[in-house]
Design an enzyme around this catalytic site. Structure first.
Site, PDB file in Angstrom:
ATOM      1  CD1 TRP A  95      49.329  31.044  48.265  1.00  0.00           C
ATOM      2  CD2 TRP A  95      50.651  31.876  49.726  1.00  0.00           C
ATOM      3  NE1 TRP A  95      49.733  32.495  48.040  1.00  0.00           N
ATOM      4  CE2 TRP A  95      50.476  32.747  49.017  1.00  0.00           C
ATOM      5  CE3 TRP A  95      51.295  31.761  51.061  1.00  0.00           C
ATOM      6  CZ2 TRP A  95      51.088  34.061  49.398  1.00  0.00           C
ATOM      7  CZ3 TRP A  95      51.943  32.907  51.537  1.00  0.00           C
ATOM      8  CH2 TRP A  95      51.619  33.932  50.594  1.00  0.00           C
ATOM      9  CG  ASN A  96      47.661  33.128  53.739  1.00  0.00           C
ATOM     10  OD1 ASN A  96      46.720  32.169  53.153  1.00  0.00           O
ATOM     11  ND2 ASN A  96      47.207  34.420  54.264  1.00  0.00           N
ATOM     12  CD  GLU A 155      39.744  36.206  54.230  1.00  0.00           C
ATOM     13  OE1 GLU A 155      40.291  37.179  53.576  1.00  0.00           O
ATOM     14  OE2 GLU A 155      40.425  35.383  54.923  1.00  0.00           O
ATOM     15  CB  CYS A 173      43.795  37.994  54.846  1.00  0.00           C
ATOM     16  SG  CYS A 173      43.808  36.932  53.403  1.00  0.00           S
ATOM     17  CB  ALA A 186      47.394  27.636  47.321  1.00  0.00           C
TER      18      ALA A 186
END
Length: 464
Positions: free
Chosen positions: A129-130, A227, A261, A155
């Site tokens: 979702w980010n 990832e 991330c 997501a």
């Protein structure tokens, strides 16, 4: 699928999830679409990708608003994300032909030997979702253009973004079934991966999710790219430009409200400049505006209530272990899921913020005596996604960049993804590469072809 506006805590209109019949229909459609899509000339696939870039630019405001509503990204950052998606489409529209052309390999006189890059088939993309648009487009742009077809399991808190992305490709003119969204929960992923029609899987997400998908795909002998997050070091050496490091470090820690991330997660600072850096860094973090993501702010809310609670619990455990709060450290007293820029010093090496990935605007600072200790601490993690080194000596920076164990290191710059460069990690950060030439080669068959003239076998010697 239930949705909540993280800036207010209020429910958004739910979006209906797909049932088993819808998933089966999507897999059948993808399988059928691949048979014709793979034969579409590469130049035509590039033209369609360029059209997708146009659709993104034309609808930038709409897509940005959707991201802001579903996961709380500040509106200006959301618009930038749409622009970056258009950029990756532009890049592969221009360079896919170059990256996928047959590669001649000399073998013997009179032999034409080369490597051909051919698509695999339907690929499942399990996305977070980010960065709800960018994560998907850095998968879709290269791999649809190489002749694969895509199935997106996004997501569960950004289903509107998932539907909008499918619409981008539809409006750009892609044939039916080349890119489809599956609105399903995580419990449906194993069954999709096990389906014979699916040929490969890519996942961006947690280490737990990556291990689960890799286990299922491995049992089916299907290619995966993973990832899985990072705990990126941000190393400030004794000869660094401290003011520049502090300013960039604040951005590197708080991009996407700290939910990245490749955000700087651990600040490792030489003792000779530690006091100067802490003072400058705290000032930079304190100057950041936190608030309604529709306004001109630097940070919006955390994406979900549970994520904010987990972040604060990491801070509390670290303070109990001996860390000092220089700034922030408590959720903001307002509606929504807001956590302020937070700086911790005197952080024990075994504190929660030292040993765990911190997915929010919390910056632990560690003081070291020399570059040897700095590199040892930088590598004291199972996660190896990115890193940043700050020094005014380019040769020194290059040498230390080689010593940091990660998929990428930037000297005097924050870690970032770029369509032109391979992106990915090592260790528990996953494997495989996205973006650039290496990225488009992850989901193709690298086929060796050997061609020579037919020759009649020589007559055998006559018998006596």
């Amino acid at each position: 699928m239930e949705r909540v506006n993280p800036a207010t805590g209020e429910a958004l209109d739910p979006i209906e999830a797909d049932d088993e019949a819808a998933v089966e229909a999507a897999l059948a459609t993808a399988d059928e679409a691949f048979e014709s899509w793979r034969d579409v000339p590469l130049a035509e696939r590039e033209e369609l990708l360029a059209s997708a870039a146009d659709v993104l630019r034309e609808n930038e405001a709409e897509y940005a608003e959707l991201m802001t509503a579903e996961m709380g990204k500040p509106l200006a950052a959301a618009r930038s994300e749409v622009q970056k998606c258009a950029w990756v489409c532009d890049y592969y529209a221009e360079h896919a032909g170059e990256h996928l052309q047959d590669e001649r390999v000399g073998a013997e006189p009179g032999v034409d030997s080369f490597v051909a890059y051919e698509p695999l088939g339907p690929i499942l993309a399990v996305m977070p979702w980010n960065f709800p648009f960018w994560q998907v487009f850095r998968f879709a742009a290269p791999h649809l253009t190489s002749g694969n077809v895509g199935l997106l399991k996004h997501a569960s808190n950004v289903p509107g973004c998932a539907e909008a992305i499918e619409e981008v490709f539809r409006e750009a003119g892609y044939p039916e079934g080349v890119f489809q969204t599956l609105l399903v929960g995580s419990d449906a992923v194993d069954g999709i991966v096990e389906d014979d029609r699916l040929k490969a899987v890519t996942l961006t997400g947690s280490e737990y999710a990556g291990r689960a998908v890799a286990e299922t795909a491995g049992a089916e002998l299907k290619k995966t790219v993973l990832e899985l997050g990072g705990s990126d070091p941000f190393v400030v050496l004794d000869d660094a430009d401290v003011a520049a490091a502090a300013a960039t470090g604040a951005r590197a820690r708080t991009i996407n409200s700290g939910q990245s991330c490749i955000a700087a997660k651990r600040f490792i600072v030489h003792e000779d400049v530690s006091d100067e850096f802490v003072e400058a860094f705290v000032a930079e973090m304190e100057a950041l505006d936190v608030g309604d993501p529709h306004e001109d702010v630097d940070l919006g809310p955390q994406a979900r209530a549970d994520l904010m609670e987990d972040l604060h619990e990491q801070v509390e455990r670290s303070v109990e272990a001996g860390a000092t709060v220089e700034l922030g450290g408590e959720p903001l007293d307002r509606d929504g899921f807001f956590y302020p820029p937070t700086v911790l010093t005197d952080v024990p090496r075994d504190a929660a913020v030292a040993e765990e990935e911190v997915f929010g605007p919390v910056a632990p600072i560690f003081e070291v005596a020399d570059e040897t200790e700095a590199i040892a601490l930088a590598n004291d993690t199972d996660l190896g996604l990115g890193g940043s080194v700050w020094t005014e000596d380019r040769e020194r920076g290059t040498r230390l960049a080689r010593e940091i164990e990660s998929g990428a290191v930037f000297v005097n710059e924050l870690t970032k993804s770029d369509p032109r460069l391979p992106f990915g990690g090592i260790g528990d950060s996953g494997y495989g590469r996205e973006l650039g030439k290496m990225g488009i080669h992850e989901f193709v068959n690298r086929k060796t072809v050997w061609v020579q003239d037919a020759e009649m076998p020589e007559d055998e010697p006559a018998g006596e």
